[in-house]
Design a protein around this motif. Structure first.
Motif, PDB file in Angstrom:
ATOM      1  N   ARG A 146       6.646 -69.405  16.633  1.00 24.28           N
ATOM      2  CA  ARG A 146       6.078 -67.614  15.798  1.00 24.28           C
ATOM      3  C   ARG A 146       5.310 -68.499  14.762  1.00 24.28           C
ATOM      4  NH1 ARG A 146      11.679 -64.265  15.857  1.00 24.28           N
ATOM      5  NH2 ARG A 146      10.944 -63.462  17.559  1.00 24.28           N
ATOM      6  N   ALA A 147       5.830 -69.947  14.316  1.00 22.82           N
ATOM      7  CA  ALA A 147       4.438 -70.693  13.396  1.00 22.82           C
ATOM      8  C   ALA A 147       3.408 -70.480  13.074  1.00 22.82           C
ATOM      9  CB  ALA A 147       5.090 -71.934  13.706  1.00 22.82           C
ATOM     10  N   ASP A 148       2.963 -70.067  14.383  1.00 25.90           N
ATOM     11  CA  ASP A 148       1.521 -69.806  14.380  1.00 25.90           C
ATOM     12  C   ASP A 148       1.865 -68.037  15.494  1.00 25.90           C
ATOM     13  OD1 ASP A 148      -0.997 -69.874  16.709  1.00 25.90           O
ATOM     14  OD2 ASP A 148      -1.241 -71.262  15.921  1.00 25.90           O
ATOM     15  N   ASP A 208       6.075 -74.882  32.320  1.00 25.77           N
ATOM     16  CA  ASP A 208       4.701 -74.073  32.416  1.00 25.77           C
ATOM     17  C   ASP A 208       4.137 -74.422  30.729  1.00 25.77           C
ATOM     18  OD1 ASP A 208       4.410 -71.941  34.516  1.00 25.77           O
ATOM     19  OD2 ASP A 208       6.614 -71.188  33.232  1.00 25.77           O
ATOM     20  N   GLY A 209       4.740 -75.351  29.953  1.00 24.23           N
ATOM     21  CA  GLY A 209       4.433 -75.719  28.522  1.00 24.23           C
ATOM     22  C   GLY A 209       5.524 -76.340  27.900  1.00 24.23           C
ATOM     23  N   PHE A 210       5.433 -77.367  26.521  1.00 28.12           N
ATOM     24  CA  PHE A 210       6.374 -78.489  26.407  1.00 28.12           C
ATOM     25  C   PHE A 210       5.796 -78.473  24.878  1.00 28.12           C
ATOM     26  CE2 PHE A 210       5.586 -79.264  30.670  1.00 28.12           C
ATOM     27  CZ  PHE A 210       6.693 -79.301  31.171  1.00 28.12           C
ATOM     28  N   LEU A 211       6.713 -78.071  24.266  1.00 32.61           N
ATOM     29  CA  LEU A 211       6.517 -78.638  22.969  1.00 32.61           C
ATOM     30  C   LEU A 211       6.843 -80.157  22.249  1.00 32.61           C
ATOM     31  CD1 LEU A 211       8.678 -75.765  20.958  1.00 32.61           C
ATOM     32  CD2 LEU A 211       6.216 -76.425  20.956  1.00 32.61           C
ATOM     33  N   VAL A 212       5.724 -81.120  21.935  1.00 27.58           N
ATOM     34  CA  VAL A 212       5.699 -82.716  21.557  1.00 27.58           C
ATOM     35  C   VAL A 212       5.102 -82.640  20.195  1.00 27.58           C
ATOM     36  CG1 VAL A 212       4.127 -84.361  22.791  1.00 27.58           C
ATOM     37  CG2 VAL A 212       4.807 -82.425  23.973  1.00 27.58           C
ATOM     38  N   LEU A 213       5.765 -83.673  19.972  1.00 30.32           N
ATOM     39  CA  LEU A 213       5.461 -84.965  18.777  1.00 30.32           C
ATOM     40  C   LEU A 213       4.579 -85.348  18.469  1.00 30.32           C
ATOM     41  CD1 LEU A 213       9.123 -84.601  16.754  1.00 30.32           C
ATOM     42  CD2 LEU A 213       7.022 -83.277  16.054  1.00 30.32           C
ATOM     43  N   ALA A 214       3.494 -85.985  17.888  1.00 29.35           N
ATOM     44  CA  ALA A 214       2.895 -86.990  18.298  1.00 29.35           C
ATOM     45  C   ALA A 214       2.238 -87.126  17.121  1.00 29.35           C
ATOM     46  CB  ALA A 214       1.610 -86.337  19.013  1.00 29.35           C
ATOM     47  N   LEU A 215       2.005 -88.464  16.340  1.00 24.57           N
ATOM     48  CA  LEU A 215       1.065 -88.526  15.311  1.00 24.57           C
ATOM     49  C   LEU A 215      -0.752 -87.854  15.159  1.00 24.57           C
ATOM     50  CD1 LEU A 215       2.149 -92.324  14.423  1.00 24.57           C
ATOM     51  CD2 LEU A 215       2.967 -90.278  13.573  1.00 24.57           C
ATOM     52  N   ALA A 216      -0.922 -87.287  13.815  1.00 23.00           N
ATOM     53  CA  ALA A 216      -2.351 -86.349  13.959  1.00 23.00           C
ATOM     54  C   ALA A 216      -2.301 -87.710  12.679  1.00 23.00           C
ATOM     55  CB  ALA A 216      -1.936 -84.955  13.834  1.00 23.00           C
ATOM     56  N   PRO A 217      -3.994 -87.553  12.963  1.00 25.06           N
ATOM     57  CA  PRO A 217      -4.363 -87.533  10.843  1.00 25.06           C
ATOM     58  C   PRO A 217      -3.689 -87.792  10.654  1.00 25.06           C
ATOM     59  CG  PRO A 217      -6.362 -87.113  12.404  1.00 25.06           C
ATOM     60  CD  PRO A 217      -5.108 -86.847  13.278  1.00 25.06           C
ATOM     61  N   GLY A 218      -2.686 -86.216   9.905  1.00 26.42           N
ATOM     62  CA  GLY A 218      -1.694 -85.845   8.799  1.00 26.42           C
ATOM     63  C   GLY A 218      -0.724 -86.210   8.656  1.00 26.42           C
ATOM     64  N   CYS A 229       3.687 -81.646  15.330  1.00 27.51           N
ATOM     65  CA  CYS A 229       3.882 -80.757  16.758  1.00 27.51           C
ATOM     66  C   CYS A 229       3.038 -79.868  17.411  1.00 27.51           C
ATOM     67  CB  CYS A 229       5.164 -79.452  16.467  1.00 27.51           C
ATOM     68  SG  CYS A 229       6.293 -78.077  17.553  1.00 27.51           S
ATOM     69  N   PHE A 230       3.003 -80.138  18.668  1.00 26.03           N
ATOM     70  CA  PHE A 230       1.743 -79.247  19.503  1.00 26.03           C
ATOM     71  C   PHE A 230       2.507 -78.966  20.896  1.00 26.03           C
ATOM     72  CE2 PHE A 230      -0.201 -83.278  17.833  1.00 26.03           C
ATOM     73  CZ  PHE A 230      -1.417 -83.199  17.000  1.00 26.03           C
ATOM     74  N   LEU A 231       1.952 -77.763  21.508  1.00 27.79           N
ATOM     75  CA  LEU A 231       2.202 -76.794  22.179  1.00 27.79           C
ATOM     76  C   LEU A 231       1.115 -77.724  23.805  1.00 27.79           C
ATOM     77  CD1 LEU A 231       2.125 -73.610  23.348  1.00 27.79           C
ATOM     78  CD2 LEU A 231       0.911 -74.801  24.797  1.00 27.79           C
ATOM     79  N   VAL A 232       1.896 -78.321  23.985  1.00 26.66           N
ATOM     80  CA  VAL A 232       1.231 -78.894  25.520  1.00 26.66           C
ATOM     81  C   VAL A 232       1.224 -77.608  26.544  1.00 26.66           C
ATOM     82  CG1 VAL A 232       1.438 -80.469  27.425  1.00 26.66           C
ATOM     83  CG2 VAL A 232       1.408 -80.832  25.098  1.00 26.66           C
ATOM     84  N   GLU A 252       1.957 -77.736  10.512  1.00 30.09           N
ATOM     85  CA  GLU A 252       0.977 -77.409   9.965  1.00 30.09           C
ATOM     86  C   GLU A 252       0.519 -79.548  10.268  1.00 30.09           C
ATOM     87  OE1 GLU A 252       1.493 -77.448   5.475  1.00 30.09           O
ATOM     88  OE2 GLU A 252       1.975 -75.709   5.861  1.00 30.09           O
ATOM     89  N   GLU A 253      -0.344 -80.362  10.221  1.00 27.74           N
ATOM     90  CA  GLU A 253      -0.778 -81.449  10.206  1.00 27.74           C
ATOM     91  C   GLU A 253       0.239 -82.363   9.111  1.00 27.74           C
ATOM     92  OE1 GLU A 253      -3.607 -83.773  10.887  1.00 27.74           O
ATOM     93  OE2 GLU A 253      -4.777 -83.362  12.405  1.00 27.74           O
ATOM     94  N   GLY A 254       1.394 -82.959   9.776  1.00 25.78           N
ATOM     95  CA  GLY A 254       2.234 -83.840   9.427  1.00 25.78           C
ATOM     96  C   GLY A 254       3.380 -83.020   8.651  1.00 25.78           C
ATOM     97  N   ARG A 255       3.488 -81.673   9.220  1.00 23.45           N
ATOM     98  CA  ARG A 255       5.569 -81.126   9.377  1.00 23.45           C
ATOM     99  C   ARG A 255       5.331 -81.378  10.515  1.00 23.45           C
ATOM    100  NH1 ARG A 255       7.497 -79.845   4.366  1.00 23.45           N
ATOM    101  NH2 ARG A 255       7.808 -77.183   5.258  1.00 23.45           N
ATOM    102  N   GLY A 256       5.424 -82.101  11.404  1.00 19.70           N
ATOM    103  CA  GLY A 256       6.487 -82.111  13.200  1.00 19.70           C
ATOM    104  C   GLY A 256       7.293 -82.039  12.842  1.00 19.70           C
ATOM    105  N   VAL A 257       8.304 -82.124  12.421  1.00 17.43           N
ATOM    106  CA  VAL A 257       9.458 -82.612  11.998  1.00 17.43           C
ATOM    107  C   VAL A 257       9.874 -81.195  11.401  1.00 17.43           C
ATOM    108  CG1 VAL A 257      12.397 -83.534  11.695  1.00 17.43           C
ATOM    109  CG2 VAL A 257      10.417 -84.449  12.301  1.00 17.43           C
ATOM    110  N   ARG A 258       9.794 -80.816  10.488  1.00 19.46           N
ATOM    111  CA  ARG A 258      10.106 -79.025   9.961  1.00 19.46           C
ATOM    112  C   ARG A 258       9.530 -78.405  10.947  1.00 19.46           C
ATOM    113  NH1 ARG A 258      13.501 -77.200   7.615  1.00 19.46           N
ATOM    114  NH2 ARG A 258      13.530 -75.492   9.237  1.00 19.46           N
ATOM    115  N   THR A 259       8.991 -78.373  11.679  1.00 15.02           N
ATOM    116  CA  THR A 259       8.572 -76.857  12.553  1.00 15.02           C
ATOM    117  C   THR A 259       8.939 -77.119  13.585  1.00 15.02           C
ATOM    118  OG1 THR A 259       6.429 -77.701  11.699  1.00 15.02           O
ATOM    119  CG2 THR A 259       5.933 -76.406  14.430  1.00 15.02           C
TER     120      THR A 259
END
Length: 544
Positions: free
Chosen positions: A146-148, A223-233, A237-240, A283-290
């Motif tokens: 729901r963040a997106d 069918d989908g996964f929530l994943v944490l990864a290091l983006a430039p920012g 959090c990502f959906l794979v 947002e980038e850099g807000r993975g844990v918060r997301t």
């Protein structure tokens, strides 16, 4: 004549063919307490149907089959093409389909949804705990997506669907979907900020390419996964998705399945990302918060799952002792065994009452209830999951040698019982999270004290425990070293307050004596013999 010496007597009948929900007075009372009156009739009927399924011989057989035939990894097909699939026994799919159909992934959009789902989760855990893992993560992914708004519109109807669709297809072509997650890495574990998986932005808005290795990927056939990864920012959090919109498989390389102590029906994997397509969530850099809302929801499910395991263990122990005789009397009527059973029963009741109270706070959604959850969820996660293995082992001992045999059902519970304490942050992580909440969010402590304050004056031992707790909370200097003790005291006081308010007097009396009044030992079966323990045990007995 052969076999004349083999007359079987003094054995308890199987605990089968009963309503797991209806037989649990504690759970039914909690549902009635926390649901609006106009919802009660349909919800009780719904939970009764699930309870009868959970207690049926058919579902019990599916549970045995799913655990006796654990999932198998298939990295390649017969021609050598990499497919990265996990094969499950058909019983697994039947269990998972029943759980999805019973609403275990659809709490967010129904009136009283969290309480009714929480009760169903406690019931269905008693059928088979392993399949509750993908059910839990699918449920918990909803607030993150729901963040997106775009992602929520595409995925939420699938995650909350009552249809279990096991085929790997693009999400728009599915009638229902499940979610997993891959957060932790081998070098960091709970310290997700030590992650090294990288996310490289692509030309498409919000799209990235992931490269890295995840040490634990839960439910890898989702069918989908929530994943944490290091983006430039920073950590993001990502959906794979497992399958891309054009129907091709995403790069999702399953390296191996974990050989686990328990939870053997469910697959947990190591997964490699190598140019894996992902969509940013938040947002980038807000993975844990997301992702924190997912973590909080799955932590509550750890409490619910442990409450379910404890209830099943107690039900099996009381059922056995009600039918077994030794030394001229039924075990359930012998004073020392009755003490053990009563002690186990109040532990189970306290766990269930606390878990359903927290589910009701989710349904309320008000500011004070959200503040209560911030402190009470890690408190409950810490304590209830820690008590579960002790209850399971003691319950198995109530059956003697029979409890050490697989056919009794207790060994599977014993192996399963430590999982919820480890998953979603082990004991130290939870205790330190309690400390963070106390230091950073005064509204959380205020909500907690208001909750326990509603029981003040009803029991002198509870009042004394509250006073001692307030003294301990007044000085948080150097608290990290005693964070476990503090989390334990917070949990016991909260459980005691709930039981004093809502449980029968004999249950509240026994809990306060043994847990708050210092009149109990370090093991089960050490309650004061002057208590009404027979009534406590009778309340916990399944009606067979």
């Amino acid at each position: 004549m052969a076999g004349t010496t083999h007359e079987v007597t003094n054995q308890a009948p199987p605990l089968v063919g009963y309503d797991v929900f209806g037989a649990d007075q504690v759970l039914t009372e909690a549902v009635e307490r926390h649901l609006a009156p106009e919802l009660l009739d349909p919800v009780l009927a719904e939970l009764g149907e699930l309870g009868r399924a959970a207690g049926s011989a058919q579902v019990q057989e599916w549970a045995a089959q799913a655990n006796e035939n654990p999932p198998r990894l298939r990295t390649h097909d017969r021609t050598g093409v990499r497919i990265d699939e996990v094969d499950f026994h058909p019983a697994w799919h039947r269990l998972l389909g029943k759980g999805v159909g019973a609403g275990l992934t659809s709490a967010w959009n129904r009136p009283g949804g969290h309480v009714r789902r929480a009760a169903a989760f406690v019931v269905w855990t008693q059928a088979e705990a392993g399949n509750c893992c993908p059910l839990s993560m699918t449920h918990a992914a909803v607030p993150v997506l729901r963040a997106d708004a775009e992602l929520a519109a595409a995925w939420e109807p699938l995650l909350t669907s009552p249809v279990y669709d096991r085929e790997l297809r693009p999400a728009p072509l599915k009638a229902g979907a499940l979610f997993g997650m891959a957060l932790t890495e081998k070098q960091g574990g709970s310290d997700v900020r030590a992650n090294t998986t990288r996310a490289r932005p692509l030309a498409e808005a919000g799209a990235y390419e992931l490269t890295g290795h995840k040490w634990f990927c839960s439910a890898p056939m989702s069918d989908g996964f929530l994943v944490l990864a290091l983006a430039p920012g920073g950590l993001t959090c990502f959906l794979v998705p497992r399958v891309l919109p054009d129907g091709t498989r995403n790069v999702f390389l399953l390296q191996r399945l974990k050989d686990k102590l328990g939870n053997r029906s469910n697959a947990s994997a190591e997964v490699e990302f190598d140019g894996t397509w992902a969509r940013r969530v938040g947002e980038e850099g807000r993975g844990v918060r997301t992702v924190i809302d997912m973590v909080a929801a799955t932590r509550l499910d750890c409490v619910l799952g442990s409450a379910g395991l404890m209830r099943q263990a107690v039900a099996l122990a009381v059922h056995h002792c009600a039918h077994r005789e030794a030394f001229g009397a039924r075990l359930v009527d012998q004073p020392l065994m009755r003490n053990v059973l009563a002690d186990l029963a109040i532990e189970s009741e306290a766990a269930t009452a606390l878990a359903l109270r927290l589910a009701a706070a989710y349904d309320d959604g008000g500011e004070r209830e959200r503040a209560l959850l911030r402190l009470a969820v890690p408190v409950a996660k810490y304590w209830v999951t820690k008590r579960c293995p002790a209850v399971a082992v003691e319950a198995a001992e109530c059956l003697g040698g029979n409890g050490y045999v697989e056919e009794s059902g207790l060994p599977r519970l014993v192996r399963e019982s430590p999982l919820n304490s480890v998953w979603e942050g082990a004991g130290n992580v939870q205790a330190l999270d309690v400390v963070r909440a106390l230091r950073r969010e005064p509204a959380a402590l205020d909500a907690y004290l208001r909750e326990v304050g509603q029981a003040r004056g009803a029991d002198r031992r509870l009042d004394g425990a509250i006073r001692e707790l307030l003294t301990e909370l007044a000085d948080l200097d150097g608290v990290e070293g005693r964070a476990r003790r503090l989390a334990e005291r917070l949990a016991l006081v909260l459980q005691g307050a709930l039981l004093v308010r809502f449980a029968p007097p004999e249950v509240a009396d026994a809990f306060c004596a043994g847990r708050l009044g210092g009149d109990g030992g370090a093991v089960f079966g050490t309650l004061p013999s002057t208590l009404d323990l027979a009534s406590v045990v009778a309340r916990a007995r399944p009606p067979l």
